[in-house]
Enzyme design. Structure first.
Site, PDB file in Angstrom:
ATOM      1  N   ASP A  97      77.587  93.619  68.542  1.00 35.12           N
ATOM      2  CA  ASP A  97      77.801  94.494  69.701  1.00 35.12           C
ATOM      3  C   ASP A  97      78.509  93.678  70.792  1.00 35.12           C
ATOM      4  O   ASP A  97      79.721  93.515  70.758  1.00 35.12           O
ATOM      5  CB  ASP A  97      76.418  95.023  70.122  1.00 35.12           C
ATOM      6  CG  ASP A  97      76.470  96.007  71.264  1.00 35.12           C
ATOM      7  OD1 ASP A  97      77.551  96.518  71.583  1.00 35.12           O
ATOM      8  OD2 ASP A  97      75.412  96.276  71.865  1.00 35.12           O
ATOM      9  N   GLY A  99      78.316  90.521  71.039  1.00 38.01           N
ATOM     10  CA  GLY A  99      78.696  89.253  70.409  1.00 38.01           C
ATOM     11  C   GLY A  99      77.815  88.093  70.851  1.00 38.01           C
ATOM     12  O   GLY A  99      77.922  86.982  70.319  1.00 38.01           O
TER      13      GLY A  99
END
Ligand code: IMP
Length: 173
Positions: A97, A99
């Site tokens: 998402d 990261g």
């Protein structure tokens, strides 16, 4: 709740990813690291499509925040059981998402000197990325929205669904 990815779509894509991994790791024995809990269904289907020598281990992280948003502060709650120095490592995630989780995990694992480190994720919300992280194998790039099923939960529920569904804003169970 609306079905985003059917069981058949998921299984077909997993076979394609397995073929790619098989080709890329020819003659090697990678260790696939499932990030708990969300990746356990994906990992178990993926390894059964991979007709090659491999090992499996798990890590778990938690991020502070409520059920649907992450604060970005990642904490390791379960470490690996095995050493990975000199090994070909593939991190297996459910969703990338922002990261932030993946960046934390990569930094941690790279300090242990693996021979290689790749990332395989079932879902990628690439439009929401806050930090750049490499994704080597991706099942599906998906739109923004909270998803459940196929191992992925909302408040520990829905992991057992065979498909991936998106919870709509007016969702009321
Ligand atoms: P990131 O650190 O923001 O990339 O978040 C990654 C983790 O957040 C994933 O491994 C999931 O556990 C969780 N997550 C992100 N989006 C969703 C979602 O739509 N449903 C359920 N969990 C999610």
């Amino acid at each position: 709740m609306r079905v985003l990815l059917s069981e058949q779509q998921i299984q077909e894509r997993i076979r394609e990813i397995a073929t790619q991994i098989h080709t890329d790791y020819e003659g090697k024995k990678p260790i696939l690291i499932g990030i708990l809990k969300g990746s356990f269904v994906f990992l178990s289907d993926l390894i059964r499509e991979l007709e090659m020598e491999l090992e499996v281990d798990f890590m778990a992280t938690s991020s502070y925040g409520d059920a649907t948003t992450s604060s970005g502060v990642v904490q390791l709650t379960k470490d690996l059981d095995v050493a990975i120095e000199g090994r070909d490592v593939i991190i297996v995630e459910d969703i990338v998402d922002t990261g932030l989780t993946l960046r934390y995990l990569r930094q941690l694992l790279l300090q242990r000197f693996p021979a290689s480190l790749a990332v395989c994720t079932l879902l990628d919300k690439s439009a929401r990325r806050q930090v750049e992280v490499p994704v080597d194998y991706c099942g599906f790039d998906i739109e923004d929205g909270f998803v459940v099923g196929y191992g992925i939960d909302y408040a520990q529920k829905y992991r057992q669904l065979r498909f991936v569904a998106i919870i709509e804003e007016d969702f009321n169970e």
